[in-house]
Design a protein around this motif. Structure first.
Motif, PDB file in Angstrom:
ATOM      1  N   VAL A 262      -2.456   2.785 -16.886  1.00 42.07           N
ATOM      2  CA  VAL A 262      -2.177   1.449 -16.363  1.00 42.07           C
ATOM      3  C   VAL A 262      -2.801   0.438 -17.312  1.00 42.07           C
ATOM      4  O   VAL A 262      -4.005   0.496 -17.588  1.00 42.07           O
ATOM      5  N   LEU A 263      -1.986  -0.482 -17.800  1.00 41.67           N
ATOM      6  CA  LEU A 263      -2.460  -1.495 -18.740  1.00 41.67           C
ATOM      7  C   LEU A 263      -2.286  -2.881 -18.131  1.00 41.67           C
ATOM      8  O   LEU A 263      -1.266  -3.162 -17.502  1.00 41.67           O
ATOM      9  N   THR A 264      -3.280  -3.733 -18.325  1.00 36.67           N
ATOM     10  CA  THR A 264      -3.182  -5.125 -17.889  1.00 36.67           C
ATOM     11  C   THR A 264      -3.587  -6.025 -19.045  1.00 36.67           C
ATOM     12  O   THR A 264      -4.572  -5.758 -19.728  1.00 36.67           O
ATOM     13  N   ILE A 265      -2.799  -7.074 -19.279  1.00 40.01           N
ATOM     14  CA  ILE A 265      -2.997  -8.065 -20.353  1.00 40.01           C
ATOM     15  C   ILE A 265      -3.469  -7.396 -21.652  1.00 40.01           C
ATOM     16  O   ILE A 265      -4.449  -7.794 -22.264  1.00 40.01           O
ATOM     17  N   THR A 266      -2.722  -6.390 -22.085  1.00 43.77           N
ATOM     18  CA  THR A 266      -3.103  -5.578 -23.248  1.00 43.77           C
ATOM     19  C   THR A 266      -2.205  -5.866 -24.442  1.00 43.77           C
ATOM     20  O   THR A 266      -0.983  -5.724 -24.345  1.00 43.77           O
ATOM     21  N   PRO A 267      -2.776  -6.235 -25.581  1.00 43.49           N
ATOM     22  CA  PRO A 267      -1.960  -6.441 -26.787  1.00 43.49           C
ATOM     23  C   PRO A 267      -1.625  -5.113 -27.455  1.00 43.49           C
ATOM     24  O   PRO A 267      -2.473  -4.224 -27.545  1.00 43.49           O
ATOM     25  N   VAL A 268      -0.406  -4.979 -27.918  1.00 40.32           N
ATOM     26  CA  VAL A 268       0.016  -3.805 -28.676  1.00 40.32           C
ATOM     27  C   VAL A 268       0.563  -4.244 -30.034  1.00 40.32           C
ATOM     28  O   VAL A 268       0.164  -3.727 -31.076  1.00 40.32           O
TER      29      VAL A 268
ATOM     30  N   THR B 230      -2.946  -6.225  -7.366  1.00 40.83           N
ATOM     31  CA  THR B 230      -3.445  -5.063  -6.628  1.00 40.83           C
ATOM     32  C   THR B 230      -2.303  -4.254  -6.031  1.00 40.83           C
ATOM     33  O   THR B 230      -2.270  -3.018  -6.153  1.00 40.83           O
ATOM     34  N   LYS B 231      -1.380  -4.924  -5.389  1.00 36.81           N
ATOM     35  CA  LYS B 231      -0.255  -4.227  -4.754  1.00 36.81           C
ATOM     36  C   LYS B 231       0.591  -3.492  -5.794  1.00 36.81           C
ATOM     37  O   LYS B 231       1.021  -2.346  -5.558  1.00 36.81           O
ATOM     38  N   SER B 232       0.818  -4.128  -6.933  1.00 33.97           N
ATOM     39  CA  SER B 232       1.625  -3.502  -7.988  1.00 33.97           C
ATOM     40  C   SER B 232       0.983  -2.207  -8.464  1.00 33.97           C
ATOM     41  O   SER B 232       1.657  -1.173  -8.606  1.00 33.97           O
ATOM     42  N   ILE B 233      -0.319  -2.252  -8.699  1.00 36.29           N
ATOM     43  CA  ILE B 233      -1.020  -1.063  -9.200  1.00 36.29           C
ATOM     44  C   ILE B 233      -1.057   0.030  -8.136  1.00 36.29           C
ATOM     45  O   ILE B 233      -0.734   1.198  -8.414  1.00 36.29           O
ATOM     46  N   ALA B 234      -1.455  -0.327  -6.923  1.00 35.51           N
ATOM     47  CA  ALA B 234      -1.602   0.677  -5.866  1.00 35.51           C
ATOM     48  C   ALA B 234      -0.266   1.321  -5.504  1.00 35.51           C
ATOM     49  O   ALA B 234      -0.187   2.554  -5.349  1.00 35.51           O
ATOM     50  N   ASP B 235       0.779   0.526  -5.373  1.00 40.55           N
ATOM     51  CA  ASP B 235       2.096   1.076  -5.015  1.00 40.55           C
ATOM     52  C   ASP B 235       2.611   2.003  -6.116  1.00 40.55           C
ATOM     53  O   ASP B 235       3.175   3.072  -5.837  1.00 40.55           O
ATOM     54  N   TRP B 236       2.422   1.604  -7.366  1.00 45.38           N
ATOM     55  CA  TRP B 236       2.894   2.396  -8.491  1.00 45.38           C
ATOM     56  C   TRP B 236       2.151   3.732  -8.549  1.00 45.38           C
ATOM     57  O   TRP B 236       2.748   4.787  -8.751  1.00 45.38           O
ATOM     58  N   LEU B 237       0.840   3.701  -8.358  1.00 49.09           N
ATOM     59  CA  LEU B 237       0.056   4.936  -8.378  1.00 49.09           C
ATOM     60  C   LEU B 237       0.382   5.825  -7.193  1.00 49.09           C
ATOM     61  O   LEU B 237       0.461   7.063  -7.329  1.00 49.09           O
ATOM     62  N   GLN B 238       0.580   5.214  -6.023  1.00 48.42           N
ATOM     63  CA  GLN B 238       0.894   5.994  -4.830  1.00 48.42           C
ATOM     64  C   GLN B 238       2.194   6.787  -5.027  1.00 48.42           C
ATOM     65  O   GLN B 238       2.282   7.956  -4.617  1.00 48.42           O
TER      66      GLN B 238
ATOM     67  N   TYR C  43       8.283   4.515 -17.701  1.00 51.18           N
ATOM     68  CA  TYR C  43       7.608   3.308 -18.192  1.00 51.18           C
ATOM     69  C   TYR C  43       8.027   2.119 -17.331  1.00 51.18           C
ATOM     70  O   TYR C  43       9.221   1.886 -17.120  1.00 51.18           O
ATOM     71  N   THR C  44       7.046   1.368 -16.821  1.00 52.61           N
ATOM     72  CA  THR C  44       7.322   0.236 -15.944  1.00 52.61           C
ATOM     73  C   THR C  44       6.610  -1.007 -16.459  1.00 52.61           C
ATOM     74  O   THR C  44       5.423  -0.960 -16.790  1.00 52.61           O
ATOM     75  N   GLU C  45       7.337  -2.120 -16.507  1.00 51.89           N
ATOM     76  CA  GLU C  45       6.750  -3.421 -16.853  1.00 51.89           C
ATOM     77  C   GLU C  45       6.763  -4.313 -15.616  1.00 51.89           C
ATOM     78  O   GLU C  45       7.766  -4.371 -14.903  1.00 51.89           O
ATOM     79  N   ILE C  46       5.656  -5.010 -15.395  1.00 49.38           N
ATOM     80  CA  ILE C  46       5.604  -5.965 -14.291  1.00 49.38           C
ATOM     81  C   ILE C  46       5.010  -7.281 -14.810  1.00 49.38           C
ATOM     82  O   ILE C  46       3.824  -7.350 -15.109  1.00 49.38           O
ATOM     83  N   PRO C  47       5.833  -8.321 -14.943  1.00 54.33           N
ATOM     84  CA  PRO C  47       5.304  -9.644 -15.302  1.00 54.33           C
ATOM     85  C   PRO C  47       4.811 -10.351 -14.044  1.00 54.33           C
ATOM     86  O   PRO C  47       5.476 -10.318 -13.001  1.00 54.33           O
ATOM     87  N   LEU C  48       3.650 -10.973 -14.130  1.00 55.72           N
ATOM     88  CA  LEU C  48       3.099 -11.695 -12.988  1.00 55.72           C
ATOM     89  C   LEU C  48       2.748 -13.120 -13.395  1.00 55.72           C
ATOM     90  O   LEU C  48       2.410 -13.374 -14.556  1.00 55.72           O
ATOM     91  N   PRO C  49       2.820 -14.052 -12.461  1.00 55.52           N
ATOM     92  CA  PRO C  49       2.459 -15.438 -12.798  1.00 55.52           C
ATOM     93  C   PRO C  49       0.962 -15.557 -13.062  1.00 55.52           C
ATOM     94  O   PRO C  49       0.164 -14.768 -12.571  1.00 55.52           O
ATOM     95  N   GLY C  50       0.610 -16.561 -13.873  1.00 57.57           N
ATOM     96  CA  GLY C  50      -0.803 -16.811 -14.128  1.00 57.57           C
ATOM     97  C   GLY C  50      -1.154 -16.658 -15.587  1.00 57.57           C
ATOM     98  O   GLY C  50      -0.323 -16.279 -16.427  1.00 57.57           O
ATOM     99  N   GLY C  51      -2.412 -16.944 -15.879  1.00 53.06           N
ATOM    100  CA  GLY C  51      -2.918 -16.842 -17.232  1.00 53.06           C
ATOM    101  C   GLY C  51      -3.781 -15.606 -17.413  1.00 53.06           C
ATOM    102  O   GLY C  51      -3.851 -14.739 -16.548  1.00 53.06           O
ATOM    103  N   HIS C  52      -4.465 -15.552 -18.537  1.00 59.27           N
ATOM    104  CA  HIS C  52      -5.240 -14.378 -18.928  1.00 59.27           C
ATOM    105  C   HIS C  52      -6.303 -14.031 -17.886  1.00 59.27           C
ATOM    106  O   HIS C  52      -6.427 -12.881 -17.472  1.00 59.27           O
ATOM    107  N   VAL C  53      -7.056 -15.024 -17.455  1.00 56.04           N
ATOM    108  CA  VAL C  53      -8.104 -14.811 -16.453  1.00 56.04           C
ATOM    109  C   VAL C  53      -7.539 -14.992 -15.043  1.00 56.04           C
ATOM    110  O   VAL C  53      -7.923 -14.277 -14.118  1.00 56.04           O
TER     111      VAL C  53
ATOM    112  N   ILE D  63       1.303  -4.282 -17.155  1.00 56.94           N
ATOM    113  CA  ILE D  63       1.310  -5.561 -16.428  1.00 56.94           C
ATOM    114  C   ILE D  63       0.800  -6.662 -17.345  1.00 56.94           C
ATOM    115  O   ILE D  63      -0.239  -6.488 -18.007  1.00 56.94           O
ATOM    116  N   PHE D  64       1.508  -7.780 -17.393  1.00 55.84           N
ATOM    117  CA  PHE D  64       1.077  -8.890 -18.245  1.00 55.84           C
ATOM    118  C   PHE D  64       1.260 -10.207 -17.508  1.00 55.84           C
ATOM    119  O   PHE D  64       2.007 -10.303 -16.529  1.00 55.84           O
TER     120      PHE D  64
END
Length: 367
Positions: free
Chosen positions: A170-176, A355-363, A332-342, A307-308
């Protein structure tokens, strides 16, 4: 009443109201102690310590619902407490409430003694040792890695090199792709990338050779300059607006405490981070080496959630989305969410979705 008298009366009325707010605000501030501004307060237990690196296991809050343990890996540029800023805006607490078995690596406060540590050491040594200990403690052969920002780069590299130990990534705000911002249509995206690419490589070497670290204060000043108006007005506009509201004042102070707690970045790892990744883009180009092995993103064939934040000016969405073209996973799943880095982590609106995106995906992938 003349217009001038009406304006004067309105001025004095506003002045009296603001004076009252400031007086109440002074009382609020006087009643707050540094110990009251608690960050990273979710209960956790120390499992092992090596050098300055500590492995924690969070105390469960509900019955465990997702079997595979999850290891949170933050970066070296900031502190993990951003993910546990305050009880009602804590990714950690929210995931615990979803029934996750949550673990954490805390890098501590590196200094000159850590000047020679490389990304190789953090990925192939510290993270690998933590994964092994978690597997030993829980009886699992594989775990889920949850990487945040620079920590996401570390977990991406670890998965590519040690995929036999990873069930999910699971990746969040990660540069590749550290150069993807060049084609980003949003003008405010990629300020950090542009600034870093403008550095002369020899200047990076001089700083690391002279100081042994990339000072935390230095990076704090760079981040402040990327949003100059926000940095200029938060103490003389934003603070005045909330000065008489203790709850909002505590939120403000917790964020300031996190911002002030920026550790020094180990020198050798910082040199790799700035030169080999930001400037030369070796990870995306398939040329980044750790411990003598090339990090091949195509080797990542485990389920990946990426997630970004759509308004991230530090890690533009295009830099994160680039993983899709390189990863070897068919899940492979991408989820864009509103908001900035912090804001992705501390905003009440986006944090709930995170939280919901991560938990549902893992479940859906558990067991």
């Amino acid at each position: 009443m003349t217009d001038s008298n009406a304006a004067l009366n309105a001025f004095f009325k506003d002045f009296a109201q603001n004076l009252g707010r400031l007086q109440k605000g002074a009382d609020v501030i006087a009643g707050i102690r540094d110990s009251d501004v608690d960050v990273g307060s979710t209960p956790k237990r120390l499992i092992q310590r090596r050098d300055k690196v500590e492995l924690f296991r969070y105390e469960p809050e509900v019955e465990q619902r997702i079997d595979t343990p999850v290891l949170i890996v933050y970066g070296l540029i900031g502190r993990y407490t951003m993910a546990d800023l305050q009880p009602d805006r804590s990714l950690v607490r929210s995931l615990l409430a979803k029934g996750l078995d949550l673990w954490l690596i805390d890098w501590g406060q590196p200094g000159r003694n850590e000047r020679w540590l490389t990304i190789d050491d953090y990925v192939d040594d510290y993270i690998d040792e933590a994964v092994e200990r978690i597997c030993r403690e829980t009886g699992h052969e594989k775990i889920t890695l949850l990487g945040i920002c620079e920590g996401g780069v570390f977990t991406t590299c670890y998965t590519a090199l040690h995929k036999e130990r990873v069930r999910n990534l699971v990746l969040t705000i990660t540069p590749v792709d550290f150069h993807a911002d060049v084609d980003d249509p949003a003008a405010h995206h990629g300020f950090l990338n542009v600034w870093t690419r403008s550095l002369a490589p020899e200047d990076i070497d001089r700083m690391v050779d002279a100081l042994g670290v990339i000072p935390g204060e230095f990076m704090s000043s760079i981040f402040s300059l990327m949003t100059p108006m926000r940095s200029l007005t938060k103490y003389n506009v934003d603070l005045v607006d909330i000065i008489d509201d203790k709850d909002k004042m505590m939120n403000f102070l917790r964020m300031e405490k996190w911002l002030a707690d920026r550790p020094d970045h180990p020198g050798a790892a910082g040199r790799q981070w700035l030169r080999e990744l930001y400037q030369e883009n070796r990870l995306f180009e398939g040329k980044f080496e750790l411990s003598g092995r090339v990090v091949d993103l195509g080797e990542i064939d485990v389920p990946v959630l990426n997630i970004f934040a759509l308004d991230d000016h530090i890690i533009p969405p295009t830099c994160s989305k680039a993983l899709a073209a390189k990863v070897g996973s068919s899940d492979y799943t991408e989820i864009p969410l509103p908001g900035g880095h912090v804001g992705l982590f501390v905003s009440s609106k986006s944090q709930g979705a995170l939280t919901k995106s991560i938990a549902d995906w893992l479940q859906a992938r558990d067991g």
